[in-house]
Design a protein around this motif. Structure first.
Motif, mmCIF file in Angstrom:
data_model
loop_
_atom_site.group_PDB
_atom_site.id
_atom_site.type_symbol
_atom_site.label_atom_id
_atom_site.label_comp_id
_atom_site.label_asym_id
_atom_site.label_seq_id
_atom_site.Cartn_x
_atom_site.Cartn_y
_atom_site.Cartn_z
ATOM 1 N N ARG A 285 -6.997 6.951 -4.956
ATOM 2 C CA ARG A 285 -7.637 5.832 -5.659
ATOM 3 C C ARG A 285 -6.605 5.008 -6.423
ATOM 4 O O ARG A 285 -6.659 3.769 -6.434
ATOM 5 N N LEU A 286 -5.643 5.696 -7.046
ATOM 6 C CA LEU A 286 -4.600 4.998 -7.797
ATOM 7 C C LEU A 286 -3.761 4.124 -6.850
ATOM 8 O O LEU A 286 -3.403 2.985 -7.196
ATOM 9 N N VAL B 223 0.268 -0.519 -13.325
ATOM 10 C CA VAL B 223 -0.907 0.235 -12.877
ATOM 11 C C VAL B 223 -0.808 1.696 -13.315
ATOM 12 O O VAL B 223 -1.793 2.298 -13.780
ATOM 13 N N ILE B 224 0.383 2.294 -13.190
ATOM 14 C CA ILE B 224 0.558 3.691 -13.625
ATOM 15 C C ILE B 224 0.315 3.813 -15.119
ATOM 16 O O ILE B 224 -0.407 4.717 -15.587
ATOM 17 N N TRP B 225 0.915 2.898 -15.873
ATOM 18 C CA TRP B 225 0.749 2.995 -17.324
ATOM 19 C C TRP B 225 -0.703 2.761 -17.732
ATOM 20 O O TRP B 225 -1.230 3.459 -18.619
ATOM 21 N N GLN B 226 -1.383 1.818 -17.094
ATOM 22 C CA GLN B 226 -2.776 1.561 -17.440
ATOM 23 C C GLN B 226 -3.644 2.783 -17.155
ATOM 24 O O GLN B 226 -4.535 3.140 -17.952
ATOM 25 N N ALA B 227 -3.363 3.462 -16.033
ATOM 26 C CA ALA B 227 -4.131 4.671 -15.692
ATOM 27 C C ALA B 227 -3.886 5.767 -16.727
ATOM 28 O O ALA B 227 -4.817 6.495 -17.122
ATOM 29 N N ARG C 167 2.039 4.803 -2.024
ATOM 30 C CA ARG C 167 1.576 6.171 -2.267
ATOM 31 C C ARG C 167 2.751 7.105 -2.488
ATOM 32 O O ARG C 167 2.740 7.919 -3.419
ATOM 33 N N ARG C 168 3.754 6.992 -1.651
ATOM 34 C CA ARG C 168 4.924 7.870 -1.793
ATOM 35 C C ARG C 168 5.663 7.602 -3.096
ATOM 36 O O ARG C 168 6.048 8.533 -3.812
ATOM 37 N N ASN C 169 5.856 6.328 -3.431
ATOM 38 C CA ASN C 169 6.586 5.995 -4.657
ATOM 39 C C ASN C 169 5.813 6.393 -5.904
ATOM 40 O O ASN C 169 6.399 6.906 -6.873
#
Length: 393
Positions: free
Chosen positions: A22-23, A105-109, A54-56
Motif C-alpha cells: 500500500r505504501l 511519503v515515508i515520513w508522512q506514513a 518498492r525495492r527502494n
C-alpha cells in the motif's frame, strides 16, 4: 541514538514493511501526481516505477529501523536506479524529485503512526525526521553520482558511434543504404537534404569546433579532425554555399574549402574530395574561404603542379624575367583580362591613360611572343596568371 529511539524506529519500520504494497502504491501515485513525465509512462512504465519504488522503500525502511540483512544493499539499489534512468534519458532533476517525494511519503506514513504516541515518544519526532531525510539524501546522492557517470559513458559511446559513422560516410561507405540510414540516425540528419562538406586547416589558436558559430547562423553541422585538417558536414537546407562561405569568413578565421552542394548523405565522400580540392587552391594561413565552384580553374591547375609550372613558363616567362617592368605588366595584364580586354576600363581601374594600357599589353605580347588579339593567347595568359598564384608559393 538511545535505545528508546532505536526501538521506536524499529517498531515503525516493521509496521510500514508489513504495509509495503500500500505504501508503494501511495508513492507511485504521488510521483505521478507531481511529475507529468512519470505520469506519461514514457520512458518509465508504471509497473517498472512501482518495482523500483518498492525495492527502494523496503531497503530505506530496513535501514531506518536497523533491520538490514546481509543481502540488503540499498546503495546498490540506488545506483541501479541511477544507471537505468540515465539509460532511459529521464532527466536527473525529475528522478531527484521522485526521491524527495519518496522521502515525504515515508515520513508522512511514520508521522501518521506517531499521532497517538506518548508525549515522550512524540519528542523523538524531530530526530526521526532528520534520520529519514539523511537516508533519502544519502541514497539520492548515490543515485545521482551513478546517473552522471552513466550519462558520461553513454555520451562518450554515442560520440564514438557518431564519429565512426561520419568517417564511414567520408570514406565512401554511404552507398550502402544501411550505413547511410545508421549515419542519418546517429547524426540526427536526414538521408536526403542539401549538404556541403567543409575542410578547414587546423589552427591551435582558433576554436576547435565551428559548429556553435554556424548554429548561430541557422546551419547544423558535425565536425571531426582528419589528420591536420578538420572536416565538417553542413546541412544547408534552403541556404546556399555562399551563405555558408560568408558565415565561415565572418566567424571562423581559418582557411577553409567548401564543396558544391549535394543532396544525399551517400555523396559525402565526393563532397570531401571537392572540399579538399577547394582548400588546395588557397595559400596556407590566409584565413580565406574557397568554394570549389568559384575556383574550378585553380583546382584544375593545382591538380598537376608540373603542368601548372609549364603553363606559366610557356605563357609568361618573358614577362617574369623582365625585371623592373614585371609588376606593372602583370597587374595591367590581369586587369585587362578581367575587364574583357577593354583598354578604356583597364585605364580607369589603374588610373592611367588608355594608350598606356595598350603599350603595356603590346609589351607583354612582345615578351611572350604571343599576339594580344589572339583568343588562344588571351586564354593562355589568363590560365598562366591563375597558375602563377599556385606555383609562386
Amino acid at each position: 541514538m538511545n535505545e528508546d529511539e532505536l526501538g521506536l524506529r524499529r517498531e515503525l519500520a516493521l509496521a510500514l514493511l508489513d504495509d509495503l504494497d500500500r505504501l508503494t502504491d501511495t508513492l507511485v501515485d504521488d510521483i505521478h501526481a507531481h511529475s507529468p513525465l512519470y505520469a506519461s509512462g514514457r520512458p518509465v512504465a508504471r509497473a517498472d516505477l512501482r518495482l523500483a519504488c518498492r525495492r527502494n522503500v523496503e531497503l530505506a525502511l530496513k535501514d531506518l529501523g536497523g533491520l538490514r540483512e546481509a543481502g540488503d544493499r540499498l546503495d546498490e539499489a540506488a545506483a541501479e536506479t541511477g544507471r537505468l534512468r540515465a539509460e532511459q534519458s529521464m532527466p536527473l532533476a525529475t528522478v531527484l524529485k521522485a526521491y524527495r517525494r519518496g522521502g515525504r511519503v515515508i515520513w508522512q506514513a511514520m508521522a501518521d503512526r506517531m499521532r497517538d504516541r506518548s508525549p515522550a515518544e512524540q519528542r523523538m519526532v524531530g530526530d526521526m525526521a532528520g534520520a529519514v531525510w539523511e537516508t533519502i539524501d544519502r541514497y539520492s546522492s548515490v543515485m545521482a553520482d551513478t546517473y552522471r557517470i552513466t550519462a558520461l559513458e553513454l555520451r562518450h559511446r554515442e560520440d564514438s558511434r557518431r564519429g565512426a559513422l561520419f568517417e564511414a560516410l567520408l570514406d565512401g561507405r554511404g552507398g550502402d543504404p544501411a550505413v547511410a540510414a545508421a549515419a542519418a540516425d546517429a547524426l540526427g540528419a536526414p538521408v536526403r537534404d542539401r549538404y556541403a562538406v567543409v575542410v578547414v586547416a587546423q589552427d591551435p589558436a582558433a576554436p576547435a569546433d565551428p559548429a556553435p558559430a554556424l548554429e548561430a547562423e541557422g546551419l547544423w553541422s558535425f565536425w571531426r579532425p582528419r589528420g591536420e585538417r578538420l572536416a565538417g558536414l553542413v546541412r544547408l537546407g534552403p541556404a546556399g554555399t555562399r551563405t555558408l562561405a560568408a558565415a565561415l569568413r565572418r566567424d571562423l578565421g581559418r582557411t577553409a574549402g567548401i564543396s558544391p552542394a549535394f543532396e544525399e548523405l551517400a555523396l559525402a565522400d565526393q563532397g570531401l574530395r571537392h572540399a579538399v580540392r577547394a582548400l588546395g587552391t588557397l595559400p596556407p594561413g590566409g584565413a580565406e574561404v574557397a568554394e570549389l565552384d568559384e575556383r574550378l580553374v585553380h583546382a584544375l591547375l593545382g591538380a598537376d603542379r608540373e603542368l601548372a609550372e609549364r603553363l606559366v613558363l610557356r605563357h609568361l616567362d618573358g614577362v617574369l624575367r623582365s625585371g623592373a617592368e614585371r609588376p606593372v605588366l602583370l597587374e595591367t595584364l590581369r586587369v585587362w583580362l578581367d575587364t574583357g580586354c577593354s583598354a578604356s576600363r583597364t585605364a580607369e581601374r589603374l588610373y592611367c591613360h588608355r594608350n598606356t594600357v595598350l603599350n603595356r599589353i603590346g609589351r607583354v605580347a612582345e615578351l611572350t611572343g604571343l599576339p594580344a588579339e589572339c583568343g588562344e593567347a588571351r586564354l593562355g595568359w589568363a590560365l598562366a596568371l591563375r597558375a602563377l598564384e599556385l606555383t609562386a608559393r
